[in-house]
Structures are given as structure tokens and as C-alpha cells.
Design a protein around this motif. Structure first.
Motif, PDB file in Angstrom:
ATOM      1  N   ALA A 123     -36.999  -1.187  31.015  1.00  0.00           N
ATOM      2  CA  ALA A 123     -36.269  -0.694  29.835  1.00  0.00           C
ATOM      3  C   ALA A 123     -35.428   0.490  30.274  1.00  0.00           C
ATOM      4  CB  ALA A 123     -37.254  -0.297  28.736  1.00  0.00           C
ATOM      5  N   SER A 124     -34.417   0.220  31.107  1.00  0.00           N
ATOM      6  CA  SER A 124     -33.740   1.311  31.801  1.00  0.00           C
ATOM      7  C   SER A 124     -32.308   1.577  31.338  1.00  0.00           C
ATOM      8  CB  SER A 124     -33.721   1.017  33.304  1.00  0.00           C
ATOM      9  OG  SER A 124     -33.187  -0.266  33.524  1.00  0.00           O
ATOM     10  N   VAL A 125     -31.647   0.594  30.744  1.00  0.00           N
ATOM     11  CA  VAL A 125     -30.244   0.762  30.308  1.00  0.00           C
ATOM     12  C   VAL A 125     -29.999  -0.042  29.033  1.00  0.00           C
ATOM     13  CG1 VAL A 125     -28.967   1.209  32.457  1.00  0.00           C
ATOM     14  CG2 VAL A 125     -29.646  -1.127  31.896  1.00  0.00           C
ATOM     15  N   ASP A 126     -28.882   0.263  28.380  1.00  0.00           N
ATOM     16  CA  ASP A 126     -28.547  -0.519  27.184  1.00  0.00           C
ATOM     17  C   ASP A 126     -27.525  -1.619  27.499  1.00  0.00           C
ATOM     18  OD1 ASP A 126     -26.148   0.753  27.403  1.00  0.00           O
ATOM     19  OD2 ASP A 126     -26.200   1.720  25.445  1.00  0.00           O
ATOM     20  N   GLY A 127     -27.263  -1.807  28.789  1.00  0.00           N
ATOM     21  CA  GLY A 127     -26.187  -2.722  29.165  1.00  0.00           C
ATOM     22  C   GLY A 127     -26.587  -4.181  29.337  1.00  0.00           C
ATOM     23  N   THR A 132     -37.954   3.859  33.073  1.00  0.00           N
ATOM     24  CA  THR A 132     -38.169   3.997  31.630  1.00  0.00           C
ATOM     25  C   THR A 132     -37.521   5.285  31.118  1.00  0.00           C
ATOM     26  OG1 THR A 132     -40.242   2.803  31.888  1.00  0.00           O
ATOM     27  CG2 THR A 132     -39.943   4.008  29.827  1.00  0.00           C
ATOM     28  N   ALA A 133     -37.689   6.366  31.877  1.00  0.00           N
ATOM     29  CA  ALA A 133     -37.068   7.637  31.479  1.00  0.00           C
ATOM     30  C   ALA A 133     -35.547   7.492  31.423  1.00  0.00           C
ATOM     31  CB  ALA A 133     -37.451   8.740  32.461  1.00  0.00           C
ATOM     32  N   SER A 134     -35.016   6.685  32.325  1.00  0.00           N
ATOM     33  CA  SER A 134     -33.576   6.438  32.338  1.00  0.00           C
ATOM     34  C   SER A 134     -33.161   5.705  31.051  1.00  0.00           C
ATOM     35  CB  SER A 134     -33.212   5.605  33.571  1.00  0.00           C
ATOM     36  OG  SER A 134     -31.913   5.090  33.465  1.00  0.00           O
ATOM     37  N   GLY A 135     -33.986   4.755  30.631  1.00  0.00           N
ATOM     38  CA  GLY A 135     -33.703   4.046  29.374  1.00  0.00           C
ATOM     39  C   GLY A 135     -33.721   4.991  28.187  1.00  0.00           C
ATOM     40  N   VAL A 136     -34.672   5.913  28.190  1.00  0.00           N
ATOM     41  CA  VAL A 136     -34.764   6.898  27.102  1.00  0.00           C
ATOM     42  C   VAL A 136     -33.503   7.763  27.100  1.00  0.00           C
ATOM     43  CG1 VAL A 136     -36.028   8.912  26.240  1.00  0.00           C
ATOM     44  CG2 VAL A 136     -37.289   6.909  27.056  1.00  0.00           C
ATOM     45  N   GLY A 137     -33.060   8.197  28.282  1.00  0.00           N
ATOM     46  CA  GLY A 137     -31.854   9.032  28.382  1.00  0.00           C
ATOM     47  C   GLY A 137     -30.622   8.294  27.880  1.00  0.00           C
ATOM     48  N   GLY A 158     -29.142   6.319  33.222  1.00  0.00           N
ATOM     49  CA  GLY A 158     -29.680   7.044  32.072  1.00  0.00           C
ATOM     50  C   GLY A 158     -30.170   8.444  32.408  1.00  0.00           C
ATOM     51  N   GLU A 159     -30.507   8.675  33.662  1.00  0.00           N
ATOM     52  CA  GLU A 159     -30.907  10.030  34.073  1.00  0.00           C
ATOM     53  C   GLU A 159     -29.698  10.954  33.974  1.00  0.00           C
ATOM     54  OE1 GLU A 159     -34.468   9.721  37.244  1.00  0.00           O
ATOM     55  OE2 GLU A 159     -32.636   8.794  37.977  1.00  0.00           O
TER      56      GLU A 159
END
Ligand SMILES: [Zn+2]
Length: 428
Positions: free
Chosen positions: A135-139, A179-184, A285-286
Motif C-alpha cells: 500500500a505504497s502509492v495511489d498510482g 506502507t509509510a510511503s502510502g500514508v505520505g 510517498g516519503e
């Protein structure tokens, strides 16, 4: 979790020809066990399927997918130095040539694998199914492939997957940095929406209220799920990927990235172009998360100044050509950035327009969470919160905020604050 694709379709403004290209999405534990069933139910007309993954994502999900569809072709790329660039595209192409006939692709991996797959699916004019492994990006459901082409960031027309099969068992076990990248990336919608709303208030740019409200709903859920992500709660992970997929669909509906990308993404793009900094190797996302925090800090400072009403506005703001030339010394990149800023996107905006909309701007800025809140939220998932955590010099803050609005032809509040007399003070 149940994805209500019909509700999503209803957000499309048919008079504007808005639509989504995804037939359906499935987000659940062991969703991969349903791959054969989904192919039979939705895509039985395809018989020459090839799946693209890398060595890591093959282990994480590809193997299980192969058990479901043992006859499909398989491409496993070397993950070392694999990027969405001409080398990644060629590496896949070399192996795709081994198959006489391909009528359907499956992308099994994170953002890079998806961009490589969507590029080839578009070239071959065929559909593809998405198996996100983090779950790292919205792309994932993007219709564009974000690529680095011969060193330059480029967006290529590509295709969206027709189906997303998100197996919670897989992406909840992805490395926590992903996952943190997805949150960002998702949390960055706070500043992106702020930019969209302010730009629309000033210039009358089209904005979709249903989409904006829907995104705020996603953001609220994201924030309330951060503890769950920390505690490895499956539901929190499902919510995160759901939010990321919906953000991608918002872009599909609007047909450009406005709902998902503003000043925070411009910071990220600027750092990726390594014009004012040494190249850094961090997830999308970071960088977006750090950009969001920097921008929110300045936006809130602007809010305080606006509320005092003790300020003046410039009549016009010209493109800072000299600054651009100083920062972008690579001649190709410099030409590209200058082109992006010709004509000046602010040519039809004047200071008076900002004055007139002061109350509205203040209200939008009031609704933006503070940079301190954002920092706390990102810390809950061990996400990066400042420049040094992504290997950038803290001194680059001011220059980043000053130059980043020029990387894309898009009005953000970061671009508009150049009109105010307090600009130099708050940007320093
Ligand atoms: Zn993004």
C-alpha cells in the motif's frame, strides 16, 4: 472489505464525460485465491496471459497467482536497480518478445512494476489486471505511467488496470517503509486539496465538490486508522489501500492529477530532478510526506498574516526566470522548466483577485491540519517528517518552497503566496 464500485461511478459527472476504467476492485484476505475465478468470470475471452513481477513480488504474491493460473506466461524482473525508466521498460520488453501472442497482462508488484506493465499494455492495446503488493502509492489505477526517461521525469499516456485484486495478506506484510510511503502519498491530499480549492476560488478553475468531499472522507479515515497500522490491524491496511485506490480513481474521473497532487508533489518532483540537491533514493510517498509538512507550515504562516489583514498584494507576479536558470543548470531540464512556465500561468491573476477572496482563502487554510499534526501522524507509521530524514540538507527548505511551484504548470497556493507582501518573511 466490500468495494462499492457503483457508488464510485456515481461520482462521475456524465455531462463532462467523466468515467472510470476499472470494472471492479477486490480488497480482502487471500483475494489471490480468487484470481482464476475472476479471470473466468470477467475475462474468459483472454487466453494468452502474461504476468510481470520481480523476484521479491514473485515470492510475495506471484507464486500464488501462478498456482491459480498455471498456464500463463511469467516474467520475473531483477529488482536490483529496477525503476520505471527506459531500462525497466526494455528489460520487460526483452522477455515479452519470447511470447508469440499476448492478449492480457497482469502486474504483480508495487508502483514500478505497475508503470512498466501499464506502459506495455498501452503499447499492445491490451488490458491488464493489477495485484498490488504494497500500500505504497495511489498510482495503481492511474491512466498515466510516471517514468524517468533518459534522466527526465515524464508522464506517458498509458492504461488503467481493468481490475484490482488486492490481497490484504500480501500488502499488510510489505516492508513498513512502503506502507509509510502510502500514508505520505495519501495524506498529501490535504495540501493538494487546499491548492485545488484556493486555485478554483481565485481563477474559477473547475472543481468537483463530490470528489473533494469524498477525498476528505478518505483522509479522515486514514487519520483514524494510523494506530491500527501501527498495531498491524488488517482492517487498517485495507482502509489504506482502499484510500489509495480511490485517490487514483479520483484522478481517472477528473482525467488529470489535480485531485491528488499539489505543492507537496511539486517538492517531491523537484528533489527527484536533483536540480538543487544531490540525487536521493527514497520512495515517492516519503518525499511527498516531507513536502506536505514543509508546505503546511508555510500555509499556516500565511494564514496568520492574512488574518491580521496587515499586508499588501503585488499587482502581478512574473516568473522568476533568473532563479530558475540558477537552479536548473542542466540545459535540457532548464529548457523544459522554462517551457513549462511560458506563458506565465499567473498572467491572468492579479493581486486584487486574492484580496477579494481573502475570506474564502482563510477558511480553506483554517481547515488544513497543522504541520505539527501531520508530523505526529507520520511518526505513527515511522514515516519521514523532515528533510534530513530523506538525506536532504535542512537549509534547502526555503529554496525548495520558492522553486518547486515552477516544476509543473499548475496554480498552487505556494505559487500564489508570491503575491503577498509577507512572502519573503514566511518563506525564509
Ligand atoms: Zn503521489
Amino acid at each position: 472489505m466490500q468495494v462499492d464500485i457503483e457508488r464510485i461511478r456515481q461520482l462521475c459527472d456524465l455531462e463532462r464525460n467523466q468515467r472510470i476504467f476499472v470494472d471492479d476492485m477486490m480488497i480482502e484476505q487471500n483475494a489471490l485465491d480468487k484470481l482464476a475465478y475472476i479471470m473466468k468470470t470477467y475475462y474468459s475471452r483472454f487466453h494468452h496471459i502474461v504476468m510481470i513481477c520481480d523476484e521479491n513480488t514473485y515470492e510475495a504474491a506471484g507464486k500464488k497467482a501462478m498456482e491459480q493460473l498455471p498456464d500463463m506466461g511469467l516474467i520475473i524482473l531483477d529488482p536490483t536497480g529496477l525503476h520505471a525508466d527506459e531500462h525497466g521498460v526494455q528489460a520487460a520488453e526483452k522477455q515479452l518478445r519470447h511470447f508469440d501472442e499476448i492478449d492480457f497482462l497482469i502486474a504483480c508488484g508495487s508502483g514500478t512494476i505497475h508503470d512498466i506493465t501499464r506502459y506495455h499494455a498501452y503499447q499492445k492495446k491490451i488490458d491488464f489486471l493489477s495485484i498490488p503488493t504494497a500500500a505504497s502509492v495511489d498510482g495503481y489505477v492511474s491512466t498515466m505511467a510516471a517514468m524517468t526517461w533518459k534522466g527526465m521525469k515524464k508522464t506517458f499516456t498509458a492504461v488503467s488496470p481493468v481490475f484490482v485484486l488486492a490481497d490484504t495478506t500480501v500488502f499488510s506484510h510489505a516492508p513498513s517503509r512502503l506502507t509509510a510511503s502510502g500514508v505520505g502519498d495519501l495524506m498529501g491530499k490535504y495540501t493538494a486539496l487546499c491548492d485545488w480549492r484556493i486555485a478554483s476560488a481565485i481563477t474559477g478553475e473547475y472543481i468537483s465538490e463530490p470528489i473533494v468531499n469524498w477525498e476528505y472522507e478518505i483522509l479522515e479515515q486514514l487519520v483514524s486508522n494510523l494506530d491500527g497500522l501501527q498495531n498491524h490491524d488488517i482492517k487498517a491496511y485495507e482502509n489504506l489501500i482502499y484510500g489509495l485506490l480511490l485517490s487514483g480513481l479520483a484522478m481517472q474521473i477528473i482525467t488529470y492529477s489535480r485531485p491528488a497532487s499539489g505543492c507537496e508533489h511539486h517538492c517531491s518532483h523537484l528533489w527527484e530532478e536533483a536540480a538543487i540537491n544531490e540525487p536521493i533514493d527514497y520512495y515517492h510517498g516519503e518525499k511527498v510526506g516531507v513536502g506536505m509538512i514543509l508546505c503546511a507550515e508555510v500555509y499556516k504562516k500565511a494564514l496568520e498574516r492574512l488574518k491580521t489583514k496587515a499586508y499588501t498584494v503585488q499587482d502581478h507576479v512574473e516568473v522568476e526566470t533568473e532563479l530558475i536558470c540558477q537552479c536548473f543548470q542542466n540545459p535540457v531540464l532548464q529548457e523544459e522548466i522554462l517551457k513549462e512556465n511560458t506563458p506565465n500561468i499567473l498572467q491572468d491573476v492579479n493581486g486584487q483577485m486574492l484580496k477579494e477572496k481573502e475570506a474564502e482563502i482563510i477558511q480553506i487554510l483554517e481547515e488544513l491540519p497543522t504541520s505539527q499534526e501531520m508530523t505526529q501522524w507520520m511518526k505513527k507509521v515511522n514515516g519521514a517528517t523532515n528533510l534530513s530524514e530523506i538525506d536532504l540538507d535542512e537549509n534547502l527548505k526555503s529554496l525548495t518552497l520558492r522553486v518547486s511551484p515552477y516544476v509543473r504548470k499548475r496554480i498552487t497556493f505556494m505559487r500564489l503566496i508570491k503575491f503577498y507582501s509577507f512572502y519573503e518573511e514566511i518563506i525564509a
